[in-house]
Design a protein around this motif. Structure first.
Motif, PDB file in Angstrom:
ATOM      1  N   THR A 265       0.850  -1.193   0.000  1.00  0.00           N
ATOM      2  CA  THR A 265       0.000   0.000   0.000  1.00  0.00           C
ATOM      3  C   THR A 265       0.884   1.241   0.000  1.00  0.00           C
ATOM      4  O   THR A 265       2.043   1.193   0.440  1.00  0.00           O
ATOM      5  N   LYS A 267      -0.291   4.026   1.470  1.00  0.00           N
ATOM      6  CA  LYS A 267      -0.725   4.815   2.624  1.00  0.00           C
ATOM      7  C   LYS A 267       0.291   4.745   3.752  1.00  0.00           C
ATOM      8  O   LYS A 267       1.084   3.803   3.845  1.00  0.00           O
ATOM      9  N   ASP A 431      -6.438   9.152   6.559  1.00  0.00           N
ATOM     10  CA  ASP A 431      -6.411   8.105   5.536  1.00  0.00           C
ATOM     11  C   ASP A 431      -5.121   7.303   5.696  1.00  0.00           C
ATOM     12  O   ASP A 431      -4.196   7.387   4.894  1.00  0.00           O
ATOM     13  N   THR A 432      -5.061   6.520   6.759  1.00  0.00           N
ATOM     14  CA  THR A 432      -3.857   5.772   7.115  1.00  0.00           C
ATOM     15  C   THR A 432      -4.262   4.378   7.586  1.00  0.00           C
ATOM     16  O   THR A 432      -5.436   4.043   7.674  1.00  0.00           O
ATOM     17  N   GLU A 553      -8.561  -2.179   0.057  1.00  0.00           N
ATOM     18  CA  GLU A 553      -9.568  -1.151   0.332  1.00  0.00           C
ATOM     19  C   GLU A 553     -10.948  -1.574  -0.170  1.00  0.00           C
ATOM     20  O   GLU A 553     -11.676  -0.803  -0.795  1.00  0.00           O
TER      21      GLU A 553
END
Length: 605
Positions: A265, A267, A431-432, A553
């Motif tokens: 990811t 993130k 958004d982590t 996600e």
């Protein structure tokens, strides 16, 4: 040379221009430009554009084919014109000029679209899952799943863990969910159970002297479906270690989890060591033992303030053993009246009488509850609920404080939902990927229906304080060396330091209502093993499906499982569960005793 392809559909680039190639795959799209026909040819690796003109002998054959036919194309790689380059596709600088064309497999009318977004029902998607898996998004999810599992295996082996497979047919065990039972033909009237987890076997491996074990383990539980849980079966990274404390288990798995998320990811991922939150703290301040730490809001208990207030509605609930929780939101004083009215309506949807609140804006204090409170009580609420981090500010900030008042269990539940709603509605969540451990779970809990004492989490856990705690303390106050790892409000895993002493095991189960002789018989293998020397050991089992779901996600776990069951635990593609022949039932010495309103074929009246 391979008859069907010299290259795959994601491989060709500008360096292959003028090369004669053979490709095979599915007709993803087809476009008719009069004297030119274009097809996008798709396989597992990608998509390549192919073109044929009316002067080619293959033109008529290409003209006839439908989407999802499987074909072989032979032709020459040519460079696309500058104005036709597709930079979004890795093969977008070239195309194949078709010279020969062969259909390998025709298709019937498709029950769903593959190459375009469509509102196909979930029932249809699961019935034709082999088609659904052709879609780019879900195809990538399954590839991601495979890569994550391979990476986990490599990391675990690098850390010194041995991959050992444990049995699928085993004995029924009180793991907390219903077993799937398998009748024995050779032993009439007796049943195997599919393992809810390899719990006992992995502990027995530690007794056998294998220091570090792991496997990507299939687990089977007859439980209801939900967004983050697949009914029937799921997979977990199951591992166990000898001669370890809780800290040793955390230190072993945290780098693996962290590296997997960093690898797959873009993130931000909370670094390890992950935050550790006691169960009691989590239930008080988050209303849940699965807190989403992306949300900065904290729940505080304010029952002591309202006990001394003039607000009768809350005081009456408190007299009956209820509780009051408050959530303060800095900056919420700027929201319009409609925001507060909608929250009040939401509370009523949760079967609450409404939502009390106080708004703090400088010296101004307003809200339906404020008039029932003294200035000292109002300030105490502001000080406790409007937490601030600015060290230059000596007073709590402006904002709004929202209140939930009911019996404790409902107060926890609704305050957790309110915390989630406020965080989402006000855009407060980061958004982590935020990880934490929930620790110090209660060893036991009170069964509200029977009044009996039950195991709270895992019956094979070591109680904090050992045998002395079991002998001397109130069972409902005993904590266990049990822990969950949580990410963004999703429980990834449960684990524990295990109870490895025979006498302690008997006492622990006795408190939960098991006679010692029943415990010895029910857990015969485990009890006998402990009698011959068991090392202190512990482990954990992060869920593979949930890890992939978070990284991909996806809101629903079925999007990352190749062949999931539906919400009714049915496989619509293979028609399972299904009836079996009378001959098979006779071999198993089974007679059906179906509910009166269900016929033999499974249909209802």
């Amino acid at each position: 040379m391979n008859t069907y392809r010299t290259h795959n559909c994601g491989e060709l680039r500008a360096k292959h221009v003028e090369t004669r190639v053979t490709l095979s795959g599915w007709v993803h799209k087809k476009r008719d430009h009069g004297n030119l026909l274009f097809i996008d040819l798709r396989d597992h690796y990608g998509i390549t554009q192919c073109v044929v003109d009316s002067g080619c002998a293959a033109f008529t054959e290409v003209e006839k084919i439908k989407h999802e036919c499987i074909v072989t194309v032979i032709g020459t790689v040519v460079e696309r014109g500058v104005d036709t380059v597709n930079n979004e596709n890795p093969t977008g600088q070239i195309e194949i000029r078709i010279e020969e064309f062969k259909v390998l497999s025709f298709v019937d009318n498709l029950p769903m679209a593959i190459s375009s977004v469509s509102d196909t029902s979930e029932e249809n998607r699961l019935k034709y899952r082999f088609l659904d898996l052709r879609k780019e998004k879900i195809h990538k999810n399954i590839v991601l799943r495979c890569n994550i599992i391979a990476s986990i295996r490599e990391k675990m082996r690098r850390a010194g863990f041995l991959e050992i497979n444990t049995p699928i047919l085993t004995a029924s065990s009180p793991e907390g969910a219903r077993d799937f039972l398998v009748p024995s033909r050779l032993h009439p009237g007796q049943f195997y159970a599919l393992p809810q987890a390899p719990q006992q076997f992995k502990q027995l491996l530690m007794v056998a002297g294998f220091d570090k074990y792991f496997q990507i383990a299939p687990c089977f539980r007859d439980e209801d479906s939900r967004a983050d849980r697949s009914p029937g079966e799921f997979y977990q990274l199951d591992f166990e270690m000898s001669f370890v404390t809780q800290d040793d288990v955390f230190n072993a798995i945290e780098p693996v989890i962290y590296e997997i998320f960093k690898e797959y990811t873009t993130k931000a991922v909370s670094s390890y060591p992950f935050r550790r939150i006691p169960y009691d703290f989590a239930m008080l301040h988050y209303g849940s033992d699965k807190p989403d730490l992306r949300n900065p809001l904290i729940i505080n208990r304010v029952a002591d303030i309202f006990e001394k207030s003039e607000f009768t509605a809350f005081k009456e609930v408190l007299k009956k053993g209820g509780d009051v929780r408050a959530i303060g939101v800095v900056g919420a004083e700027k929201q319009p009246r409609s925001f507060f009215d909608k929250l009040n309506d939401w509370a009523k949807e949760q079967e609450m009488p409404g939502l009390g609140y106080i708004i703090f804006n400088g010296e101004e204090v307003k809200g339906p509850i404020a008039k029932f409170l003294s200035s000292e009580q109002i300030y105490a609420i502001k000080e406790r609920a409007l937490i601030y981090n600015d060290t230059t500010t000596e007073q709590p900030r402006n904002g709004a404080v929202f209140f939930i008042c009911d019996q404790t269990k409902k107060t926890e539940k609704i305050s957790a939902l309110l915390r989630q709603k406020l965080g989402n509605d006000l855009g407060l969540c980061s958004d982590t990927f935020e990880f934490c451990w929930i620790v110090d779970f209660p060893m036991y809990e009170l069964n509200e229906e029977t009044g009996a004492i039950d195991f709270c989490h895992n019956p094979f856990s070591m109680p904090q304080g050992g045998i002395q705690a079991l002998m001397q303390e109130n069972p409902l106050e005993i904590k266990a060396y049990q822990y969950d790892i949580v990410c963004n409000g999703v429980e990834l895993s449960s684990g524990a330091i295990r109870n490895h002493e025979p006498d302690l095991m008997l006492k622990a189960f006795e408190i939960a209502g098991y006679d010692p002789e029943v415990t010895k018989e029910k857990f015969k293998g485990m009890f006998n093993a402990f009698r011959f020397g068991a090392p202190p050991h512990g482990g954990c089992a992060p869920g593979i499906d949930r890890i992939v779901m978070l990284i991909a996600e996806e809101p629903n776990i079925r999007e990352v499982i190749p062949f999931p069951l539906n919400q009714q635990a049915q496989d619509l593609m293979m028609n399972a569960p299904s009836n079996v022949l009378e001959k098979q039932l006779k071999e198993l010495h089974i007679k059906l005793d179906l509910p009166k309103k269900i016929f033999r074929n499974g249909e209802k009246e």
